[in-house]
Design an enzyme around this catalytic site. Structure first.
Site, PDB file in Angstrom:
ATOM      1  N   ASP A 178      55.029  25.866  61.772  1.00 28.65           N
ATOM      2  CA  ASP A 178      56.521  27.712  61.981  1.00 28.65           C
ATOM      3  C   ASP A 178      56.529  27.953  60.669  1.00 28.65           C
ATOM      4  O   ASP A 178      56.136  29.518  60.383  1.00 28.65           O
ATOM      5  CB  ASP A 178      57.111  26.734  62.309  1.00 28.65           C
ATOM      6  CG  ASP A 178      58.559  26.992  62.368  1.00 28.65           C
ATOM      7  OD1 ASP A 178      58.347  28.358  63.537  1.00 28.65           O
ATOM      8  OD2 ASP A 178      59.814  27.132  62.093  1.00 28.65           O
ATOM      9  N   LYS A 218      55.261  31.373  59.481  1.00 29.44           N
ATOM     10  CA  LYS A 218      57.181  32.651  58.636  1.00 29.44           C
ATOM     11  C   LYS A 218      56.284  33.336  57.482  1.00 29.44           C
ATOM     12  O   LYS A 218      56.200  34.236  56.913  1.00 29.44           O
ATOM     13  CB  LYS A 218      58.034  31.401  58.523  1.00 29.44           C
ATOM     14  CG  LYS A 218      58.868  31.033  59.217  1.00 29.44           C
ATOM     15  CD  LYS A 218      59.799  30.577  59.164  1.00 29.44           C
ATOM     16  CE  LYS A 218      60.507  30.247  60.545  1.00 29.44           C
ATOM     17  NZ  LYS A 218      61.393  28.656  60.427  1.00 29.44           N
TER      18      LYS A 218
END
Ligand code: ADP
Ligand code: ASP
Ligand code: MG
Length: 820
Positions: A679, A683
């Site tokens: 994750d 980003k």
């Protein structure tokens, strides 16, 4: 004397006839009344369809029976309401007319065509029934009345089905009309006769024109057109929410508006009344107290610039082009002569200044004929390639902006065209009347309604709309809906209408043309819906409901939806999303997304993909626009890992910290998505790409919280049970760091063009030391921001802040917000 005309919409049933009778009685008492009536609503359409069916050899008896029911039904209902009403006479009249009609239809079926004189007779049947009904209504209350036969008094010339009145001849004929001042005069609209004494019609919707002719012939003081709306609006009130009623129009304005499609008035109406300076009032039968719209020589003091928008559909454009056209005298006149000789009216003309091409629009019903005639006329030029093959384009519409005051105002055309581009309407041709009273654009028919709405919005209304479709209504999506429900009313006060028209999950799609009531139980409605999400389905819905600013909000984490963003934008939607999948797919896809957004004039907004509601992307973009360059980035990009690592230093084990984070809803549904570092890596990739670094997800070096030797497979529960196996190792790491006054932080870093995600040890002098409890911190070092970085800090996870961030992006789809 006043002429009052009542259209089919005012004569839909017995109740409406009674209403008309009341209005006429009052008018007659005041000033004497002459009444022009249309056929009852739908009757002329039915007659036209009957002719068509018969000419095609189809069975028309069912429709004929239905027509009989409509007409006799009105008579029967009136019989119940009026004492002394001569039902028998009327039923015999209708019977006789319909039996004639049946004979005519049988003939047409046999011939497989209907000659225009016969069609004209048939189409006028409804008007004759209408005036006879009305005459009997007046007679029943002892109101003297006199029927005027237009086939005797109204002289016209031209096409049998679209004749033009010969005013001088008609005025002469009317001199022979005998009547007393007590009589209410009643004339069927739509009908006239030609020089040969044959019955002709004045074109569909032509009863308005009949009223104007009668008003001129009787030298009436006023011509009132009674219909089903309060007057002339600045756009069709039945199509444009918020259309505004106009108090006054000049004859010329009314002419332009109706010429370009405002059906409330037939364009031919203006000629006779303007010539004889007769004021014309448009009134509502259903609301007689409303003042209506006055059409006269007076201009409005309220509306001084643009008066209205209208549109005309079913048009075909011809383009005659070729080197033979250049400088060749008389080409234009040859083109138009051919067309006008065939009685085909040209709606709009444009010519390129190079004289290399001439384009013009006509009604599509005449297109085949015009094409054949042009090809015949220019056969030689076509063979010798002096002309290119004549182009013909169907399914077009014209949208026009009308107003006398337009010539005094600048920038209107620019606003008109930019409104069209906002609705992604492709402009095929442009024309401006030399009077500068109107500007018209030829566009594709399928976009016409949308175009009228957007142009109206930009010229007359401060109201801006956002038409939202939400895909994924889990934690963030659900929260977003709650926030929207709470804000809708407030936004409306600020002239923003934000409606959610669609909600979809992986199995169902709920659509509601009125906008979904978010305070109601939309979840139950969604589950009951049998539709499923598809781009075509949404596109169709947008088209049917003429939505002008549609936005798809993707609150899923699915790559399936993310992969469709290009198609979604091509279908006309903006895309707003917290879903990271599209921006972290291949660089090629990343680039195509941006190219598509640019080419389609759609917004692609994804602020919440990094730092949830924190304004990360926006600020990074602003820096880059201003010529800044990213030199280094370091940050805590995961709210869940910020929480977990914070808990570790408070003494919780890794498994306990993860459990608490999960219970508080800080982690993804599967905590492995956070702990694997994936994750954060996504980003970081989004940030790197935003800063202009070209790289793929696989280029990012990831140190997972879960070491290689640890088996992280199995269900979520199994994983959570195994997680304590890592507690000891983490306790040691935390203790080691603490010895040097350091804490562990899960960091994303961009340095020297490389991206890394890793567990870092930081001491109290470093900014990330204090970042925990779900907070995010992003330190951007750039040419402008150095040695001290540009720091953004705040909660970077949680449904409320993420949804609020998505909400902010949704608001940026408003046209005037796009520059932000
Ligand atoms: P009638 O049967 O009375 O002749 P029409 O249906 O021919 O009535 O015309 C009235 C309709 O014209 C209205 O119901 C409205 O939908 C349509 N219309 C189109 N443009 C306008 C406009 N600018 N202002 C008012 N009405 C309009
Ligand atoms: N009845 C005719 C029509 O429907 C004329 C009119 O209503 O104006 O076209
Ligand atoms: Mg009409």
């Amino acid at each position: 004397m006043k002429v009052l005309k009542f259209g089919g919409s005012s004569l839909a049933d017995a109740k409406r006839y009674l209403n008309v009778q009341k209005i006429v009685a009052e008018a007659h008492q005041q000033s004497g009344a002459a009444v022009v009536l249309s056929a009852p609503k739908g009757v002329t359409n039915a007659l036209s369809l009957l002719v068509e069916q018969a000419a095609e050899g189809q069975d028309y008896l069912e429709l004929l029976a239905k027509l009989k029911m409509t007409l006799t039904g009105i008579v029967a209902d009136l019989d119940n309401s009026i004492d002394g009403f001569n039902t028998e006479y009327l039923n015999t009249f209708i019977e006789q007319k319909l039996s004639e009609l049946e004979h005519q239809l049988a003939g047409i079926k046999l011939l497989r065509c209907s000659p225009d004189p016969v069609t004209a007779q048939i189409l006028s049947l409804g008007e004759y029934v209408s005036v006879n009904i009305f005459s009997q209504m007046l007679s029943a209350v002892s109101q003297s009345n006199k029927l005027i036969e237009p086939a005797t008094y109204v002289v016209a010339e031209g096409d049998y089905l679209d004749s033009l009145a010969d005013m001088d001849a008609s005025i002469e004929e009317f001199k022979h009309l005998k009547y007393s001042d007590d009589d209410v005069l009643i004339m069927p609209g739509f009908v006239a006769h030609n020089a040969g004494g044959e019955k002709v019609t004045l074109g569909r919707n032509g009863s308005d024109y009949s009223a104007a002719i009668l008003a001129a012939c009787l030298k009436a003081d006023c011509c009132e057109i009674w219909t089903d709306v309060d007057g002339v609006y600045n756009a069709d009130p039945n199509q444009v929410e918020g259309a505004v009623l106009l108090d006054k129009l000049t004859y010329q304005e009314a002419m332009e508006l109706s010429y370009f499609g405002a059906k409330v008035l037939h364009p031919k109406t203006i000629g006779p009344i303007a010539q004889h300076h007769i004021p014309c009032l448009i009134k509502n039968t259903l609301n007689p107290v409303a003042p209506g719209t006055l059409i006269s020589n007076e201009s409005s003091e309220i509306w001084t610039s643009v008066k209205g928008i209208s549109h005309l559909e079913n048009l075909t454009m011809f383009n005659v082009a070729g080197p033979g056209l250049k400088g060749m005298v008389g080409m234009a006149s040859r083109i138009f002569k051919v067309i006008s000789n065939a009685n085909i009216s040209i709606v709009l003309i444009t010519q390129s200044s190079s004289e290399y091409s001439i384009s013009f629009c006509i009604h599509s019903k005449d297109a085949q004929r015009a094409q054949a005639l042009l090809n015949q006329e220019f056969e030689l030029e076509l063979v010798n390639q002096l002309l290119e093959p004549i182009e013909m384009r169907d399914d077009l519409a014209i949208i026009s902006l009308v107003g006398d005051g337009m010539r005094k105002h600048q920038g209107l055309a620019a606003r008109f065209f930019s409104s069209l581009s906002q609705a992604r309407v492709n402009i095929v041709a442009i024309a401006q009347g030399s009077s500068e009273r109107s500007i018209s654009a030829v566009i594709e028919s399928r976009k016409a309604k949308e175009a009228v709405k957007v142009v109206h919005q930009n010229f007359f209304s401060d109201m801006h709309t956002i038409d939202a479709f939400l895909v994924g209504c889990g934690t963030v999506g659900g929260e977003l809906l709650k926030q929207i429900a709470k804000q809708q009313e407030l936004l409306l006060k600020r002239n923003i209408r934000l409606r959610v028209y669609g909600i979809a999950n992986s199995k169902h799609l709920l659509l509601d043309a009125a906008g979904i009531d978010l305070n109601d139980d939309w979840k139950a409605r969604l589950v009951e819906s049998e539709q499923r999400f598809s781009i075509q389905g949404l596109q169709q819905f947008v088209q049917t409901n003429s939505l002008v600013n549609p936005v798809v909000i993707d609150c899923t984490t699915s790559h399936v939806i993310a992969e469709q963003y290009i198609e979604i934008m091509l279908a006309g939607f903006h895309v707003v999303t917290p879903n990271k999948k599209s921006n972290t797919s291949s660089m090629a896809f990343y680039n195509s997304l941006r190219e598509t957004a640019l080419a389609t004039n759609r917004q692609f907004l994804y602020e919440t993909t990094v730092g949830a509601g924190l304004p990360v992307i926006e600020n990074l973009q602003k820096l880059i626009y201003a010529g800044d360059k990213l030199s280094r980035f370091e940050g805590i990009l995961s709210g869940s890992l910020s929480f977990i690592f914070g808990k570790l230093e408070e003494g919780l084990s890794l498994s306990e910290a993860t459990k608490v984070a999960r219970q508080n809803g800080f982690t993804e549904p599967d905590p492995r998505d956070d702990l694997s570092g994936m994750d954060v890596a996504r980003k970081l990739l989004i940030m790197a790409r935003e800063a202009g670094i070209k790289m793929e997800l696989k280029d990012i070096e990831i140190e997972s919280v879960l070491p290689d030797y640890f088996d992280s497979t199995g269900s979520i529960d199994e994983f959570m049970q195994k997680l304590p196996q890592l507690d000891k190792a983490f306790q040691d790491k935390v203790a080691n760091a603490a010895k040097d006054g350091q804490v562990l932080r899960y960091v994303g870093q961009i340095a020297d063009g490389k991206c890394r995600v890793f567990i870092d040890k930081v001491d109290s002098s470093q900014p990330l030391y204090v970042i925990k409890d779900g907070e995010n911190a992003l330190a951007i070092y750039s040419h402008y921001y150095q040695p001290l970085p540009f720091v953004i800090r705040g909660y970077g996870a949680g449904a409320a802040v993420t949804a609020a961030g998505v909400f902010a992006d949704v608001m940026r789809t408003l046209p005037w917000k796009q520059e932000l």
